[in-house]
Design an enzyme around this catalytic site. Sequence first.
Site, PDB file in Angstrom:
ATOM      1  N   GLY A 145       9.495   2.144   6.973  1.00  0.00           N
ATOM      2  CA  GLY A 145       8.932   0.818   6.765  1.00  0.00           C
ATOM      3  C   GLY A 145       7.926   0.792   5.635  1.00  0.00           C
ATOM      4  CB  THR A 146       6.669  -1.616   3.631  1.00  0.00           C
ATOM      5  OG1 THR A 146       7.995  -1.303   3.189  1.00  0.00           O
ATOM      6  CG2 THR A 146       5.767  -1.795   2.432  1.00  0.00           C
ATOM      7  CB  VAL A 147       1.508   0.467   4.983  1.00  0.00           C
ATOM      8  CG1 VAL A 147       0.098   0.059   5.402  1.00  0.00           C
ATOM      9  CG2 VAL A 147       2.104   1.429   6.011  1.00  0.00           C
ATOM     10  CG  ASP A 199       3.466  13.308  10.741  1.00  0.00           C
ATOM     11  OD1 ASP A 199       3.866  14.337  10.152  1.00  0.00           O
ATOM     12  OD2 ASP A 199       3.668  12.165  10.313  1.00  0.00           O
ATOM     13  N   GLY A 244       7.894   3.916   2.946  1.00  0.00           N
ATOM     14  CA  GLY A 244       8.492   5.140   3.466  1.00  0.00           C
ATOM     15  C   GLY A 244       9.857   4.862   4.035  1.00  0.00           C
ATOM     16  CG  LEU A 269      -1.962  -1.118   1.290  1.00  0.00           C
ATOM     17  CD1 LEU A 269      -2.769  -1.009   2.582  1.00  0.00           C
ATOM     18  CD2 LEU A 269      -2.884  -1.080   0.077  1.00  0.00           C
ATOM     19  CE  LYS A 294       4.048   3.000  10.124  1.00  0.00           C
ATOM     20  NZ  LYS A 294       3.580   4.282  10.705  1.00  0.00           N
TER      21      LYS A 294
END
Length: 525
Positions: free
Chosen positions: A23-25, A134, A20, A17, A40
């Site tokens: 990490g990765t989602v 954020d 970054g 999805l 995540k």
Amino acid sequence: MFAVGSLVAGYRIEQVLATGATGTVYRAKHPTLPRRDALKVLSADLSRDPAFRERFIREADIASLLDHPNIVSIYDRGEAEDGHLWIAMQYVAGTDAEAALQAGTMTAARAIRIAGEVAKALDYAHQRNVVHHDVKPGNVLLASGSHADEHVLLTDFGVARAAGSSHEPGRPDSDSTVAVTLAYAAPEVIAGDAIDRRADIYSLGCTLFRMLTGKQPFYTAEGTTAVARAHLYQTPPRVSDHLPGATRQLDVVVARALAKYPEDRFGSAREFAAAAAASAASLTGERPDPSSSRGGQARHGTTLSLDPLRRNVAERVRSVSEQIRSAHGPLRQVRERPVVVIWAVFAVLATISVILWAKLLWPPSSEPEGTSAATSPATTTSSATAGPAALVRLLPPGYSRGTCARVPTASDVTAAVSCGPNADPGGPTTSTYTLSRDLPALRKAFTDVVNRSAPVICPPNIQSPGPWRRNDSPTVVRGTLFCGVQAGQPIVAWTDEQKRLLGVARAQAPGAALDALYAWWSTHS
């Protein structure tokens, strides 16, 4: 990254999805339930870093306590067999606000509605002492559906923290946070000060500006240092400069959300969203809800007034680096007129002098029939109830005999005068001075002046509207200062909240310059 079909903590990876720096989602099938979750997964290197492990676990712990329709739900967290940290959360099929903007589907009506939904999520979190920290378009998820009723959810509480905490320079998570979110970061976040809900309100203001205009608030700044400096010192941008049809009222609303100091922003995210919706009715085609527009009123009941700043510049806005500190001095330096201390033994003489000066300043024709300076309420010491003679004591020097005349007053004004030319260098051609009965009336009168003018930055680069102080008491905000243009001529307007005084000075001579008028004000305030 894990390949499609891989197993992570029992979850079957189906799709990537987002990726970054941390990490990765993935979209993943739940191990036992017939549903898809968003998984995540922290990168291998960061999973071994104690600081990032702490941050990642904090995200899960904080977000798992928040149960709101506009906040992505956290289901579980853990550590996979290979050491990767993971969080399982609600999967939202759709897009995000940044992607919608890039795709060209972000209308003004949609942006206003999204901001309102995010505001609900923020107020819920703030009531539980949680600051998201954020807020940005990329963290606003939009579930599939029509734009009029799409489900909006706020995600990524990875840098959330308790209200009152501060950024700690030198920590890896703190440094990366500033680098990633600088375009939407509040000044106090950049400066490393303690933060609370109002930092999120600032970020939501930046987010709305981005969604409405397609630009980040300080997009002209090049480099991280320049962007940080802009957040700390530069006047908030105007939506109307980039969006045809945007009203000045909307500019004022966004400017208040982007105020440099937290106490000058809206009290809640929904208050800001309601004010923005009421101000953007011409863009969205909707009739503003009277009950909602009250949410856009200032804390003292004055619509869209900008409350004066309350804290010391040196304490509240520390520069990001010594380069910023050396490049920008204090936001405001005002030369103080000498203060004469009069012993109590001369009180009677002072009162007589004021009365005589009132008689000289106002021509006899301006006296209301049947009254005189001797019988006017000049001896009243409270500015909230003082009469015309008390107003005389507050006028700047440079007005000769017969220059000023009383004018009729409204019910919320105790005294008012209109003056002709001031003889001092750079002095105004015309000016008005009023004493208001209370602070709400004063702020309303000031806002009326602002709304009738085109705002400009005060020389050399002073926020307008913004606070003003005196050098002898730099921690005390005296009132609010405004520089603008009316009918093609410069004006300077200011309030003195302690005295309930509003002054409006106008330079109406051909070719009059704001610099000279401002210089006069700075030596006569």
